[in-house]
Write a protein that holds these residues in place. Structure first.
Motif, short mmCIF file in Angstrom:
data_model
loop_
_atom_site.label_atom_id
_atom_site.label_comp_id
_atom_site.label_asym_id
_atom_site.label_seq_id
_atom_site.Cartn_x
_atom_site.Cartn_y
_atom_site.Cartn_z
N GLY A 1 28.10 77.16 57.07
CA GLY A 1 27.58 75.89 56.68
C GLY A 1 28.62 74.98 56.37
O GLY A 1 28.97 73.88 57.22
N LYS A 2 29.91 75.34 56.03
CA LYS A 2 31.26 74.60 56.07
C LYS A 2 31.95 74.56 57.24
O LYS A 2 32.46 73.19 57.57
CB LYS A 2 32.30 75.57 55.12
CG LYS A 2 31.88 75.33 53.53
CD LYS A 2 32.89 75.97 52.75
CE LYS A 2 32.49 75.94 50.95
NZ LYS A 2 33.58 76.34 50.25
N GLN A 3 31.85 75.48 58.43
CA GLN A 3 32.44 75.47 59.57
C GLN A 3 31.44 74.32 60.34
O GLN A 3 32.00 73.42 60.93
CB GLN A 3 32.47 76.83 60.26
CG GLN A 3 32.91 76.67 61.50
CD GLN A 3 34.23 76.09 61.71
OE1 GLN A 3 35.21 76.76 60.91
NE2 GLN A 3 34.64 75.09 62.40
N MET A 4 30.04 74.34 60.25
CA MET A 4 29.16 73.30 60.95
C MET A 4 29.68 72.10 60.29
O MET A 4 29.77 71.04 61.06
CB MET A 4 27.90 73.71 60.71
CG MET A 4 26.89 72.68 61.41
SD MET A 4 25.13 73.25 61.10
CE MET A 4 25.06 74.70 61.76
N ASP B 1 27.88 84.41 51.22
CA ASP B 1 29.22 83.89 51.55
C ASP B 1 29.19 83.60 53.13
O ASP B 1 30.03 82.49 53.32
CB ASP B 1 30.29 84.85 51.21
CG ASP B 1 30.29 85.03 49.59
OD1 ASP B 1 29.94 84.28 48.95
OD2 ASP B 1 30.87 86.36 49.18
N GLU B 2 28.45 84.58 53.92
CA GLU B 2 28.90 84.30 55.17
C GLU B 2 28.06 83.06 55.59
O GLU B 2 28.46 82.16 56.40
CB GLU B 2 28.22 85.34 56.00
CG GLU B 2 28.17 85.09 57.66
CD GLU B 2 29.38 84.98 58.41
OE1 GLU B 2 29.49 84.53 59.30
OE2 GLU B 2 30.60 85.41 57.59
#
Length: 139
Positions: free
Chosen positions: A10-13, A4-5
């Motif tokens: 990955g989504k933030q990047m 999950d982290e």
């Protein structure tokens, strides 16, 4: 670090990258579209005007895409939101009837100096290598 982290990072990047690209495209939209027009005119000249209509349509679509990317900014909707990157193909785009990019006005191409074209089309003019287009910084 759990899955999950890693997914969150990955989504933030991806979000940060999308925002950066959108900001850079927005800052340089005129230069990008100008260079796109010059490239289209060069291709049209090299093909002798044979594909003027197709080149014009492709130039308009890419120009629309550049405008769309530039308009995204940091307020890009989350994936899955209609019209957002990653949304389902059947999701409608905001303000539209389907998953299409918004139409942005384009400037008609300059007619060439000679040659022939298909009826009803106006092929773009020639490109000169000593243009006044701004150059990106080196290094």
């Amino acid at each position: 670090m759990d899955r999950d982290e890693i997914t969150r990072q990955g989504k933030q990047m991806a979000s940060d990258l999308r925002d950066t690209v959108s900001a850079k495209v927005s800052e340089n939209e005129d230069t990008i579209k100008g260079t796109l027009g010059k490239a289209a005119r060069w291709v049209d000249e090299k093909t002798g005007g044979k594909y003027s209509e197709q080149i014009g349509k492709a130039e308009a679509k890419v120009g629309d895409g550049v405008g769309w990317v530039a308009s995204q900014g940091s307020s890009t909707p989350e994936s899955g939101t209609p019209g957002a990157p990653g949304a389902q193909a059947a999701d409608p785009a905001p303000g539209g009837a389907g998953p299409t990019m918004p139409n942005t006005p384009t400037t008609p191409p300059t007619p060439p100096t000679g040659g022939t074209s298909a009826p009803g089309t106006t092929p773009p003019g020639p490109i000169t290598p000593d243009d006044d287009a701004p150059r990106p910084p080196q290094g």
